[in-house]
Design a protein around this motif. Structure first.
Motif, mmCIF file in Angstrom:
data_model
loop_
_atom_site.group_PDB
_atom_site.id
_atom_site.type_symbol
_atom_site.label_atom_id
_atom_site.label_comp_id
_atom_site.label_asym_id
_atom_site.label_seq_id
_atom_site.Cartn_x
_atom_site.Cartn_y
_atom_site.Cartn_z
ATOM 1 N N UNK A 143 45.855 37.425 -21.811
ATOM 2 C CA UNK A 143 46.669 36.263 -22.188
ATOM 3 C C UNK A 143 47.053 36.336 -23.661
ATOM 4 N N UNK A 144 46.065 36.621 -24.517
ATOM 5 C CA UNK A 144 46.352 36.749 -25.944
ATOM 6 C C UNK A 144 47.243 37.959 -26.212
ATOM 7 N N UNK A 145 47.033 39.016 -25.456
ATOM 8 C CA UNK A 145 47.828 40.230 -25.658
ATOM 9 C C UNK A 145 49.300 39.958 -25.403
ATOM 10 N N UNK A 146 49.611 39.268 -24.309
ATOM 11 C CA UNK A 146 51.018 38.989 -24.007
ATOM 12 C C UNK A 146 51.621 37.998 -25.002
ATOM 13 N N UNK A 147 50.805 37.072 -25.488
ATOM 14 C CA UNK A 147 51.292 36.195 -26.556
ATOM 15 C C UNK A 147 51.613 37.013 -27.805
ATOM 16 N N UNK A 148 50.772 37.997 -28.087
ATOM 17 C CA UNK A 148 50.996 38.848 -29.255
ATOM 18 C C UNK A 148 52.265 39.678 -29.086
ATOM 19 N N UNK A 149 52.480 40.247 -27.901
ATOM 20 C CA UNK A 149 53.691 41.029 -27.651
ATOM 21 C C UNK A 149 54.935 40.176 -27.921
ATOM 22 N N UNK A 163 47.455 31.000 -35.660
ATOM 23 C CA UNK A 163 47.574 29.543 -35.657
ATOM 24 C C UNK A 163 48.348 29.046 -34.443
ATOM 25 N N UNK A 164 49.423 29.752 -34.099
ATOM 26 C CA UNK A 164 50.271 29.317 -32.991
ATOM 27 C C UNK A 164 49.634 29.577 -31.629
ATOM 28 N N UNK A 165 48.831 30.632 -31.533
ATOM 29 C CA UNK A 165 48.297 31.058 -30.240
ATOM 30 C C UNK A 165 46.847 30.681 -29.996
ATOM 31 N N UNK A 166 46.112 30.347 -31.072
ATOM 32 C CA UNK A 166 44.656 30.121 -31.000
ATOM 33 C C UNK A 166 43.921 31.396 -30.603
ATOM 34 N N UNK A 167 44.536 32.545 -30.828
ATOM 35 C CA UNK A 167 43.918 33.840 -30.552
ATOM 36 C C UNK A 167 43.532 34.496 -31.875
ATOM 37 N N UNK A 168 42.267 34.777 -32.045
ATOM 38 C CA UNK A 168 41.791 35.445 -33.242
ATOM 39 C C UNK A 168 42.069 36.940 -33.123
ATOM 40 N N UNK A 169 42.448 37.591 -34.218
ATOM 41 C CA UNK A 169 42.711 39.032 -34.186
ATOM 42 C C UNK A 169 41.806 39.770 -35.169
ATOM 43 N N UNK A 170 41.457 40.975 -34.782
ATOM 44 C CA UNK A 170 40.751 41.904 -35.658
ATOM 45 C C UNK A 170 41.470 43.239 -35.553
ATOM 46 N N UNK A 223 50.634 46.934 -40.346
ATOM 47 C CA UNK A 223 51.114 46.346 -39.097
ATOM 48 C C UNK A 223 50.376 45.055 -38.732
ATOM 49 N N UNK A 224 49.389 44.679 -39.501
ATOM 50 C CA UNK A 224 48.629 43.461 -39.214
ATOM 51 C C UNK A 224 48.436 42.657 -40.495
ATOM 52 N N UNK A 225 49.493 42.556 -41.279
ATOM 53 C CA UNK A 225 49.406 41.863 -42.555
ATOM 54 C C UNK A 225 49.167 40.363 -42.340
ATOM 55 N N UNK A 226 48.286 39.758 -43.129
ATOM 56 C CA UNK A 226 48.007 38.320 -42.973
ATOM 57 C C UNK A 226 49.240 37.436 -43.073
ATOM 58 N N UNK A 227 50.276 37.899 -43.769
ATOM 59 C CA UNK A 227 51.482 37.086 -43.955
ATOM 60 C C UNK A 227 52.117 36.669 -42.637
ATOM 61 N N UNK A 228 51.954 37.475 -41.584
ATOM 62 C CA UNK A 228 52.483 37.062 -40.283
ATOM 63 C C UNK A 228 51.398 36.953 -39.213
ATOM 64 N N UNK A 229 50.316 37.714 -39.343
ATOM 65 C CA UNK A 229 49.241 37.629 -38.358
ATOM 66 C C UNK A 229 48.619 36.239 -38.343
ATOM 67 N N UNK A 230 48.485 35.638 -39.517
ATOM 68 C CA UNK A 230 47.900 34.292 -39.575
ATOM 69 C C UNK A 230 48.783 33.276 -38.844
ATOM 70 N N UNK A 231 50.090 33.478 -38.885
ATOM 71 C CA UNK A 231 51.002 32.597 -38.150
ATOM 72 C C UNK A 231 50.783 32.742 -36.649
ATOM 73 N N UNK A 232 50.584 33.976 -36.196
ATOM 74 C CA UNK A 232 50.308 34.202 -34.779
ATOM 75 C C UNK A 232 49.003 33.536 -34.369
#
Length: 354
Positions: free
Chosen positions: A276-282, A50-57, A39-48
Motif C-alpha cells: 500500500x505504501x509502495x503504490x502511494x510512493x510510486x 506527511x501525506x501518506x502516513x508511511x515512514x521511509x528509510x 533520490x530520497x532527499x528530505x525536501x520531498x520525502x518528508x512531504x510524502x
C-alpha cells in the motif's frame, strides 16, 4: 536503441546463485528503499511521509552491481529498489521483484512511452518497473588543466593525464572502451572484442587515480584537486564542483563517440508487506512534488513532462530535456548485456589487474 536480449536462454548462473536467499521485511507502513544518492532527499520525502502516513528509510547504492548482492544477502528489509534500465531485467530473472499494477499508479499514463514500454520495463506481458528519472553520462574535465578542448573518449586514455583520471566503478567502463575502439553493439560483444576491451582498460588502469563509487566521492576528488578528468552523471557533479568555488571550473562535454543514456525506475520487491505504501510512493514520485523534488535534488531529467511546468521553465526546462524525447534517441541507452556474467567477469578482471 532497444532490443530483446537472450530471452530464450537459460538464466545466467549469476542469477541462479543470487536467487537462493529470500529477504525478510519490516512492519507494514515502514517503507524501506534501496536507491541512489539524492533520490530520497528530505525536501520531498518528508512531504510524502506527511501525506501518506508511511515512514521511509533509504539505503544508497554506488553501482547497479550492488542491488542483487544486497537483496540476496538475506535479512533484507527492502520494499522498493531503484535500479537502472540495464539492471531491472536481472532483478526480474532473479525473482527479486514482482509485477506492477499500473492502474494503481496516478500519472503513469503521462510518463514518456519510450520508457514505460521499454524492454524489461515490460516483459512476459507484465510491467516490472515504474520510470522515475533519466539522464545521460558525459565526460567532465578541468578547463584550466586539460588542453586542447577534448572531444573524444580517448582523453580518458591519454598518458599525459596519468594519475589525474577517474572512472565510475561500474561495468559500464566496458561500454566506454568499446565505443572508443569502434565496436558498434557494445551490449553484445564477442569474446574476442571483450578481450580487446579488457586489454584497453588494463592499459588505462595505471592512469586512473580512483574508480569512484558515488557522486559525492567524485565531487571530493575534484575539490581536493586529485583528478582533472572523469566520466560524470550529467548535470549533477559539475554543478556541485563548480558551486564549491575552488578557483577552477569543470566542464562537461559529449564525446564524438556519443554519450550514454540511462533511466532509473522503481521496482516492488517480491513479498513486501508494504505494498500500500509502495503504490502511494510510486504515485507521489510521478506527481509534481515528486518529479520536481527529485529533479531539484539530483539535477537529472523528469520522466513525466506534464507535471513539471511549475518548477521547470524556459532555459531550465530546455536543459532538463522536457518534452525532448528525441535527445534519448541520440544517446547510447543502457541495456542489460546479452552475457552479463561475461561482462562482470571482464570488469572484475580489470579491477584485479595490477
Amino acid at each position: 536503441m532497444k532490443k530483446a536480449y537472450g530471452r530464450g536462454r537459460t538464466l545466467l548462473p549469476l542469477v541462479s546463485a543470487l536467487s537462493i536467499a529470500a529477504p525478510s521485511f519490516a512492519s507494514a507502513g515502514e517503507l524501506n528503499i534501496l536507491t541512489w544518492e539524492g533520490y530520497a532527499d528530505p525536501s520531498f520525502i518528508e512531504k510524502f511521509e506527511k501525506a501518506s502516513s508511511c515512514k521511509t528509510t533509504s539505503t544508497y547504492v554506488g553501482s547497479n552491481d550492488d542491488f542483487a548482492p544486497k537483496l540476496a544477502a538475506g535479512g533484507g528489509v527492502y520494499d522498493i529498489i531503484v535500479p537502472s534500465i540495464d539492471t531491472i531485467g536481472l532483478m526480474r530473472q532473479a525473482g527479486f521483484v514482482e509485477p506492477i499494477d499500473t492502474k494503481k499508479i496516478e500519472g503513469f499514463s503521462d510518463v514518456y512511452p519510450e520508457f514505460t514500454k521499454a524492454n524489461d520495463v515490460v516483459a512476459e506481458g507484465e510491467t516490472w518497473s515504474v520510470p522515475l528519472v533519466w539522464g545521460s553520462i558525459s565526460l567532465m574535465y578541468r578547463a584550466d588543466k586539460v588542453a586542447p578542448k577534448p572531444d573524444s573518449i580517448g582523453v580518458l586514455f591519454d598518458k599525459k593525464y596519468a594519475g589525474k583520471i577517474a572512472m565510475w566503478d561500474d561495468k559500464s567502463s566496458i561500454y566506454w572502451a568499446a565505443r572508443l575502439l569502434g565496436f558498434e553493439n557494445v551490449y553484445d560483444l564477442t569474446d574476442e572484442q571483450l578481450e580487446t576491451v579488457k586489454a584497453k582498460l588494463i592499459e588505462q588502469k595505471p592512469l586512473i587515480r580512483k574508480y569512484w563509487a558515488t557522486a559525492g566521492e567524485l565531487t571530493e576528488l575534484y575539490a581536493n584537486q586529485e583528478v582533472w578528468l572523469s566520466n560524470t552523471w550529467t548535470g549533477l557533479q559539475s554543478k556541485e564542483v563548480n558551486a564549491l568555488k575552488k578557483g577552477f571550473e569543470v566542464v562537461e562535454f559529449t564525446p564524438k563517440e556519443k554519450a550514454e543514456g540511462w533511466m532509473d525506475s522503481m521496482q516492488l520487491v517480491k513479498g513486501s508487506a508494504n505494498t500500500d505504501c509502495a503504490y502511494k510512493f510510486f504515485s507521489f514520485m510521478l506527481s509534481a512534488e515528486g518529479q520536481c523534488g527529485i529533479v531539484g535534488s539530483s539535477g537529472y531529467f523528469p520522466v513525466n513532462p506534464k507535471v513539471v511546468s511549475g518548477c521547470l521553465k524556459g532555459e531550465e526546462a530546455e536543459a532538463k530535456k522536457v518534452n525532448n524525447i528525441e535527445f534519448v534517441k541520440s544517446l547510447v541507452m543502457w541495456q542489460m548485456p546479452a552475457r552479463l556474467d561475461k561482462y562482470l567477469e571482464v570488469w572484475n578482471a580489470v579491477k584485479a589487474a595490477p
